[in-house]
Scaffold this motif. Sequence first.
Motif: not given
Lengths: 289, 395
Positions: A16-28
């Motif tokens: 989950a911690l790994i995925a958080l960063g990826l999804t943050l970049i995608f959403s922004l």
Amino acid sequence: MEQIIVNGLYLGAQYALIALGLTLIFSLMNVLNFAHGQLYVIGGFVTYTVSVKLGMPYIVALISAGVSLAIIGAILEKFLFRPVIRKSVREESTMLLAAGVAFFLDALILLLFGEKQRGIPKIVNGVFNWDFRIIMPYDRILIGCLAVLFIVLFITYMQYSKTGRAMRALAQDKVAAQLMGVNVELYSMIGFALAAMLAGTVGGLLVSITGVNLGMGGPTSIKAFMMVMIGGAGVISGAIAGGFILGMLESIGLTVLSDFGDITYLVIFASLMVFLAIRPQGLMGKPWG
Amino acid sequence: MRKLTTLAGAATLAAGVAFSAMTAQAANEVLKIGFVGVTSGPAAAWGTSNVRSMQTRAEWINEMGGVKIGNTTYDVEIVTFDDQKDPKRAIAGMEKMAKEGIHYVVGPNVDDGAAAVRPVAEQNDIIYFPYAFPKELYTAPASNAVLGMIANYQSGPAIYKYLRDNKGVKKVAFVAANESDPLSQRDGGVAAAKALGLDVVSSNVTYQVDTTDFTPVLTPVLQKRPDLLVLSGVAPANAPQLIRSARELGYQGLISTETAQDATVLKEGAGDLANGFISVGGASTPEIASEKMKEFVTRYTKMFGEYNDESNTKVYALEYILETMKANPKAIDDVNEFKKTINTLSVPNIYMKGDSKLKYVGNSSFGQKRQIFVPMVVNEYRNGAFETLFIAEVD
């Protein structure tokens, strides 16, 4: 059964911690960051270098990994992704850039840190053993708890800080946020730096358990994409849910399907295809994007 | 003044011409030897130790004035290609060697890569030295591949027999990565264990090569309570994690593999939990290493910052290529001459004490001499270093 659940929760927390960063970049920024796994690997190597080569305490090494990756993330956003996003309206331009960055970072890691598997000494010794029903080394329990703590801190930061609110506004509607006075360039850079910092911190956490090597970047990115697809692209709660679901599926699959060979990920991929055919936006994503 | 300048110019020109002539006379011809193997990713330690061994030895030879083959002295140049453990890239690498007119190549490091390059090697007159085990590469009608190390079907039975006879091992479990090399090594190991009368309690469990947490993988294996856990074809990057997970799950039996490992990697990744881990080692233990071997280790360490234990074996391939050419200078660009000399070569082994010889073996396993002779050293890891468990030979 207890062991399967505990293994799944432990895997889920780190995923989950790994995925958080990826999804943050995608959403922004609407960027699929194929280099996310490489950022994770660099975090592991920085932690190793500071801890083992320089002999500093583990916590200093972990902070170094987070800070280094935040700087790298900010540089990548400012000098690579920002100009490409500004000049190109085609989304595949940023995807190609991200893939190029991944290859570049792989080469850089080889040059700077070498080809060997690296690891740091155990940060906590001993194994928790509950009547052979649950066996879990203390360092895994600690890392699992730290991962959960970082997830909570991240959510709190995004929920209550001014920066977090600005980034959420950006993710929801870039034009509206800009009209409300949100500095898009600044917060995009902060978001990218934060995401890279998360990846580096996970690398720093896991180097004490799994070690780190040059080849871990690509597979890590693939797993991160799977989690994001399960949970819903660009949704933070979805990334967390995706991480825990993947961790649990992996734990169950490896135990229940072990007699049939290495088919766990085959089953996971097949299930994911069926799931996405039914719900392409993922568990928590919106159908319109 | 102008006269003086002209004179000085002429003198400089003359000196330059004389220096160029001297340099041209002193410069050796270049002998290119290829390397195609994995130098990135989880198995990078295998190929990197390979290519670095070659580079270390080449620089050493060049520093000593080059290698004399027939009446010509050559500087050795190593041409490298990273196949990234991808058979398609291995083919591209071998094609690159062919384009450069190279007839002798070390690598590839894994089974599928070595099998994939066979047609390219045979069509382009390339003799190659894979670190891969498929027997069909070394048995007739194949004749261009020479095994650069001890195969698992040679070391496995020796290890299991030793452990059965000396450590009371009765039940064995196998774990392998879901890739062609480890799977074929596992199958070979299972057959060898059964032939020795051992009870194989688990052999189906495999793992993805990119696995980072082996606890869920090993849990069902260790529930079968084996006396020996065999990590078939385990990559150096995965070995410490597998060992560590097994020990943390409470496993107290023996753990072994038929692949060479790196003591530093084991120390960093598993620490004392790796004590007692058995693996096939390099071919020069402290007991049998000569002064030349020690110098090689010193030079390698100086060049690359740290030594890789695997290079104890990997120092040999380049040496065999050069010694075979020295024994028959026609082999320099005629691989048929090289093949003829394979059957007769016997020269002193500079890396070992005593009267050990460099010679080709493999009659028992392949029906022809298509394997370099190196001692089969089986190691036990103990507190950051390998200790020799036993030494055997392959004929």
